[in-house]
Design a protein around this motif. Structure first.
Motif, short mmCIF file in Angstrom:
data_model
loop_
_atom_site.label_atom_id
_atom_site.label_comp_id
_atom_site.label_asym_id
_atom_site.label_seq_id
_atom_site.Cartn_x
_atom_site.Cartn_y
_atom_site.Cartn_z
N ASP A 1 48.98 34.99 32.54
CA ASP A 1 47.90 34.40 33.75
C ASP A 1 47.93 35.73 34.77
O ASP A 1 48.65 36.38 34.87
N HIS A 2 47.14 35.43 35.08
CA HIS A 2 46.18 36.92 35.72
C HIS A 2 45.49 35.86 37.34
O HIS A 2 44.93 34.88 37.06
N ARG A 3 45.26 36.96 38.37
CA ARG A 3 45.12 36.29 39.41
C ARG A 3 42.94 36.89 39.26
O ARG A 3 42.65 37.88 39.60
N ILE A 4 42.67 36.33 40.70
CA ILE A 4 41.61 36.48 41.49
C ILE A 4 41.35 35.54 42.47
O ILE A 4 41.59 35.13 43.05
N GLY A 5 40.70 36.77 44.19
CA GLY A 5 40.69 35.87 45.07
C GLY A 5 39.76 36.69 45.74
O GLY A 5 38.66 38.05 44.81
#
Length: 964
Positions: free
Chosen positions: A700-704
């Motif tokens: 799982d990874h992030r974006i912002g």
């Protein structure tokens, strides 16, 4: 007259800028991707780039990536973005390697979400779905799906995803629908398909059975109740008249109770219970598990005193009666005690109430003792109108219906059977992932594919020929080992064997899929809805068995392939049955197939059908999110193993899920979703692609916003690398190229060795699908090895050496090599930018995406000694730079060119080290030291050299260049 040119007239004020070879390029520093990318995309479409690519790779080694179908419902989201970019990266890198890697996108078009959307439109018009002809309703579903296929197509294309967009596969295409029916019939013909009544996950809201892949678990708070069943018969005389206490968090199942299960090895106690509500309450004898006595005492609010101990096996032959026995009929029947190995003392009372309609363990145990389901709960979650208790009431998933003051608990309390009830039990509970409503286990007649039914030898031998006449398509040979005759072989065994033979990236996917297949129940494939592929079978009314007849099946398949699912109707039953059978003797099945069976067949009608001639079976790779271990990966595996004896893929790659910047799951209700369409409008597609290929997508990874700002900075550095290359190579020609690498300076040879090492690393990344390492290696090379090192050192030679100087020629030759390598390597990542870079230098040379992997001199790959030697020099360079910095801070010097450096050892010629460190002079000393040079500054190259008499005069080199 002397042949020597006259010495240039110099003065302190002379401007030499016009004599410096500065980079020249029209390639802008500002990308303007949101404006440029659509123009590039339009050019690709106009020139049919995908068609050109297929022609260019025709006859090459195949690489078949099979697309998992997204659902044709709504705009794309950030999860689609990651998924499609990864797929595109696979296809483009394999194509770059020279392989023929076609990409046929597809969509899942049937199913409940689309039905719901059409029903919503009906409700707004105050129409009832049941009042609309079925063919008309399906036509509206089909049109709705097609609309979103068209919308998503343009959105995926905007992301730079290359593929055969003018001819995608759709599960609702008539040919696909017919093929799905044909695959179902193979299961019927082999005996793997059967109809039976079993508890299945059922959605009362959607009024249909659901597969495990359609379920998600959410934490809820339920009503928990303890109910007393009076014991009427028992080999243990003391138990007669006592009450067996059962505990449940689904009060609605008590009206369908038929037995009580106990654990044969569990220790039980007969105890006296005194309610804590009032001393006037009579003491009641109860039967519970000894280990749970304290927990029961807390719930019942009173005191419990042990009277007698016994072992579960002693309860054999004990019978109780339902607390609502006074209603007569079903409720007056005896409730036997049955031994259940699944009974534990983890929670409850150690006695489990059995409702074969609403639990897998309940069903199996009751069936073994001759107790059948009663089908009391209807599809909408209400009890049958004729049910003796709460008939016509519900829905059973309604919290108020199950509440302590609801009708179930109220009636039990009035009957003296309710010992405790509280709405405070927190636990995880299954919900439909579409409607988000709670689901129940409900026993209904359904169609199943058996996981553990032995396959006949004839069926196993037929795996190699499990193809309908004129199916077409290429099939890779061998298609996998055909199981040997003799010995028991089941679908589960075939699937487990196939998992063992499949490559998983990451490897943990193997265990996840194995555990799911190993423990899964039979596959329930029927749904009670309208928009889907029919279970196109006839069932004999007397025997209850499906009709298996090749001629009948062939007529049905041909009709559906020609006319779609509407061809399956009562009016045409006799037409399909022909002269050999009478329609009156057969029931036409009206259920539709689970959409997972639909998508599980995509490998058949895409890879095998011949509609896409450049495809072949099996696929080299399937790629989807990790949730598809219980979805598409598994349904494709089971469908293919059941009809072909092996998996439809050689490898499976899974990615994690995209979270918000804080690591939280994205949700519209929370308001933390990120719209990729907005991001493309603000940043451009290449920034999104770079983000998707930079994260560790296996987790799982992030974006912002901050994350994308960082990605945009990475992009800017890559773009500037290309801008420098384009400018520095202005006017480069073959006459300038240095062909003898051995004649090049050491620095150029070192950079070629690094390029060769990068080539190896990128190839390994492609082989292992490690795109995070691919993009990181590419970015680090451009930033650290080129911009901060090679370009920095050689800018003096580029700007100030003579155009025909051997060092400058060698430098530009290496820059040309770097350009051709980097633009190719970057093309799968930055599809639009790479095209812009390529066409800036070669406006008439076609698309960069038609090029193949750069050819790097194989002799350079083993130059590890040179790389190691230069690594030591680079570390020394960093130490020198660090030593210069204090003098720069206190303004003793303004530039490293003003510094003189002493080193304790010097492996290279001092002039070369001065060039490497970009300083005035390097001498040997006892320690590393830095002083300001007393030399004067050349007015053209700005180096401080002893031959420059005054600041602004020219050094010998610059004077020669200017005079030339």
């Amino acid at each position: 007259m002397s042949d020597a040119p006259p010495k240039a007239e110099v003065s302190a004020k002379q401007d030499w800028r016009s004599t410096v070879f500065l980079p020249v390029t029209d390639f802008p520093m500002k990308a303007g991707l949101p404006q440029k990318e659509p123009l590039i995309l339009a050019k690709w479409q106009e020139e049919d780039l995908y068609g050109q690519l297929r022609a260019a790779r025709h006859g090459r080694q195949k690489f078949i990536f099979h697309d998992g179908p997204p659902y044709a419902n709504g705009d794309i989201h950030i999860g689609h973005t990651l998924n499609k970019v990864l797929k595109d990266m696979v296809v483009r890198t394999q194509t770059l390697l020279g392989k023929d890697a076609p990409y046929v996108p597809g969509w899942d078009c049937h199913g409940l979400p689309i039905e719901w959307k059409i029903e919503e439109q009906y409700r707004k018009k105050k129409l009832d779905k049941d009042d609309v002809p079925l063919t008309e309703f399906r036509a509206e579903c089909r049109a709705y799906a097609q609309h979103w296929v068209d919308v998503q197509t343009e959105q995926f294309k905007r992301l730079g995803i290359g593929g055969q967009w003018d001819k995608p596969y759709l599960t609702m295409n008539f040919s696909a629908e017919g093929t799905i029916v044909a695959e179902l019939m193979k299961f019927s013909e082999s005996g793997q398909l059967y109809r039976g009544a079993k508890p299945v996950m059922w959605s009362p809201v959607e009024k249909t059975a659901l597969a495990e892949a359609e379920i998600e678990y959410e934490d809820i708070v339920s009503t928990q109740i303890d109910v007393a069943f009076e014991i009427t018969e028992s080999p243990i005389a003391e138990l007669v008249g006592a009450h067996a206490v059962v505990w449940t968090t689904t009060p609605w199942t008590i009206p369908v109770n038929q037995a009580i299960a106990y654990g044969p090895e569990i220790a039980y106690v007969l105890a006296e219970f005194q309610s804590g509500m009032t001393d006037a309450e009579p003491r009641q004898r109860i039967l519970i598990a000894q280990e749970l006595l304290g927990h029961v005492e807390d719930r019942l609010v009173g005191s419990i005193t042990q009277v007698q101990r016994l072992v579960g096996s002693d309860l054999a032959g004990t019978v109780a009666r339902h607390p609502m026995h006074h209603l007569g009929g079903f409720f007056a029947k005896p409730r036997p005690f049955l031994p259940g190995e699944f009974v534990t003392t983890d929670a409850g009372t150690g006695l489990v109430h059995m409702s074969p309609d609403h639990g897998e363990d309940d069903f199996a145990l009751c069936k073994a003792h001759g107790i059948d389901p009663v089908f009391a709960v209807e599809g909408d979650g209400k009890y049958r109108d004729d049910w003796g208790w709460l008939g016509g009431q519900g829905s059973v998933i309604n919290s108020k219906f199950n509440a302590p003051d609801g009708p179930i608990c109220t009636d039990l309390r009035d009957a003296g059977g309710l010992l405790a009830a509280s709405a405070d039990y927190k636990h995880s509970y299954p919900h439909s992932w579409r409607s988000k409503a709670k689901v129940i286990y409900r026993c209904t007649p359904q169609w199943f594919i058996a996981m553990d039914r032995e396959l006949s030898d004839d069926h196993r031998k037929s795996f190699a020929r499990q193809r309908w006449e004129n199916e077409g398509g290429a099939v890779a040979q061998p298609a996998g080992p055909v199981p040997e005759a003799g010995g028991e072989v089941t679908l589960r065994q075939l699937a487990m064997n196939a998992i063992s033979a499949t490559r998983f990236v990451p490897e943990k996917g193997r265990n996840r899929l194995s555990s799911m297949v190993e423990g899964r129940p039979d596959w329930v494939i029927s749904r009670q809805r309208a928009w889907g592929v029919p279970i196109a079978l006839f069932v004999n009314r007397q025997s209850g068995q499906p009709l298996v007849d090749e001629a009948v099946n062939a007529r049905i398949v041909a009709a559906i392939k020609a006319e779609g699912v509407d061809a399956w109707s009562d009016e045409r039953a006799q037409e399909y049955l022909g002269h050999a059978f009478h329609a009156a003797d057969y029931e036409r099945v009206t259920d539709i197939l689970d959409v997972w069976f639909d998508s599980g067949c995509t490998h058949v009608f895409t890879l095998e059908s011949g509609e896409w001639p450049d495809q072949r079976w099996p696929a080299d790779l399937y790629l989807e999110g990790s949730d598809q271990h219980r979805g598409w990966f598994q349904s494709s595996l089971l469908e293919s193993c059941g009809t072909r004896g092996r998996a439809p893929y050689d490898a499976v790659l899974t990615h994690g899920f995209t979270m918000d910047a804080k690591g939280l799951k994205m949700s519209k209700s929370v308001g933390n979703t990120i719209n990729p369409l907005d991001l493309m409008r603000d940043y451009g597609a290449d920034i999104l692609r770079l983000w998707a290929l930079s994260v560790d997508f296996t987790e799982d990874h992030r974006i912002g916003k901050e994350i994308l700002t960082g990605v945009a900075d990475q992009y800017r550095k890559l773009r500037n690398t290309f801008r420098y290359l384009l400018g520095a190579l202005d006017g480069f020609s073959e006459e300038e190229r240095v062909t003898d690498v051995a004649a090049m300076p050491e620095l150029e040879r070192y950079m070629l060795a690094l390029t060769a090492a990068l080539d190896v690393r990128l190839r390994q990344a492609v082989e292992s699908y490690d795109f995070n390492d691919y993009t990181r290696a590419l970015g680090d090379f451009c930033n650290e090895d080129l911009s901060a090192f090679f370009f920095d050192i050689r800018k003096d030679s580029l700007y100030c050496d003579a155009a025909d100087d051997p060092k400058r020629r060698a430098y530009r030759t290496v820059l040309d090599t770097l350009f051709h390598a980097l633009v190719r390597w970057a093309a799968p990542v930055l599809v639009f930018t790479a095209e812009e870079v390529w066409t800036t230098r070669y406006p008439d040379a076609g698309s960069v995406h038609l090029l193949e992997w750069p050819v790097i001199d194989s002799e350079l790959r083993g130059d590890a000694a040179r790389i190691q030697e230069w690594q030591a020099l680079r570390e020394q360079r960093e130490a020198v730079t660090e030593a210069i910095e204090p003098l720069r801070r206190d303004k003793t010097i303004r530039s490293s060119l003003e510094a003189e450096v002493s080193l304790p050892e010097a492996n290279f010629v001092p002039d070369l080290l001065a060039e490497l460190f970009i300083v005035s002079k390097v001498t040997q000393g006892d320690t590393l030291g830095v002083t300001k040079s007393n030399n004067h500054k050349c007015g053209r190259c700005w180096r401080l050299l002893p031959e420059v008499v005054e600041d602004g005069d020219l050094c010998n080199r610059c004077e020669d260049v200017v005079n030339a």
